[in-house]
Design an enzyme around this catalytic site. Sequence first.
Site, PDB file in Angstrom:
ATOM      1  N   ASN A 109       0.851  -1.189   0.000  1.00  0.00           N
ATOM      2  CA  ASN A 109       0.000   0.000   0.000  1.00  0.00           C
ATOM      3  C   ASN A 109       0.885   1.237   0.000  1.00  0.00           C
ATOM      4  O   ASN A 109       2.030   1.200   0.474  1.00  0.00           O
ATOM      5  CB  ASN A 109      -0.875   0.016   1.251  1.00  0.00           C
ATOM      6  N   HIS A 111       0.774   5.257   1.330  1.00  0.00           N
ATOM      7  CA  HIS A 111       0.013   6.139   2.214  1.00  0.00           C
ATOM      8  C   HIS A 111       0.642   7.531   2.156  1.00  0.00           C
ATOM      9  O   HIS A 111       1.865   7.667   2.241  1.00  0.00           O
ATOM     10  CB  HIS A 111       0.053   5.597   3.646  1.00  0.00           C
ATOM     11  N   SER A 138       4.672   7.011   2.047  1.00  0.00           N
ATOM     12  CA  SER A 138       5.317   5.786   2.521  1.00  0.00           C
ATOM     13  C   SER A 138       4.724   4.580   1.799  1.00  0.00           C
ATOM     14  O   SER A 138       3.507   4.522   1.578  1.00  0.00           O
ATOM     15  CB  SER A 138       5.045   5.582   4.016  1.00  0.00           C
ATOM     16  N   ASP A 147      -2.752   0.950   7.919  1.00  0.00           N
ATOM     17  CA  ASP A 147      -1.628   1.877   7.692  1.00  0.00           C
ATOM     18  C   ASP A 147      -0.449   1.553   8.615  1.00  0.00           C
ATOM     19  O   ASP A 147       0.365   2.427   8.910  1.00  0.00           O
ATOM     20  CB  ASP A 147      -2.044   3.342   7.907  1.00  0.00           C
TER      21      ASP A 147
END
Length: 212
Positions: A109, A111, A138, A147
Amino acid sequence: MPDKNIVILISGNGSNLQAFIKLQNTEALRGRVVAVISNKADVYGLHRAAEASIPAITIEHTQFDSREAFDAALLLEIDKFSPDLVILAGFMRILTANFVTHYRGRLLNIHPSLLPKYPGLRTHQRAIAAGEQYHGASVHYVTEKLDGGPLIAQSKTSIEENETVLSLQRKVQRLEHNLYPATANLLLIEKIRLIKDTVYFENEPLQENILF
Ligand code: GRF
């Protein structure tokens, strides 16, 4: 080594998706985007995929009774494409533990903050309000923690005096389009891997986040 399979999940605009499309099958990204899946119909990212002749699939979460049922259907669809890597690119859904465990070590992912600072939403606004000097993005492995999965790489930019939420968003997004494919490539060429909750870089535990 044959190029690897990347499946990208989106919910909207897909500018990060576009960065992957642009670099796929090159030295910079040793993989090809084999499918794009959105949980929302008609979003612009789906058009970007179709334009690049990549299967553009919609699975609307609203059609399912539970988070578990949606994630199970999503997983089945993704696995049809034998992914080496699954990329969350603005995919606005919290994923179930079952889904996350299934793709452990090959699910990333991005973020828009310098994690562990500012998990969650409205990160640019919060960073400006707090008087931060720097903001950024990030890339992390996805685990059950929102997260909060192991961090791999970051890019940062300074917050100027007259910075607005919009101008900061733009700056961070530009960074993302370099950071995300570059980090993904490290996984594709097997320079990084996840063992338990530790990121390894060339077989050594990663001491600090990689900076791009
Ligand atoms: C990015 O800013 C990313 O950090 C966040 O969602 C946004 C997606 O943008 N997770 P796009 O759809 O790739 O343009």
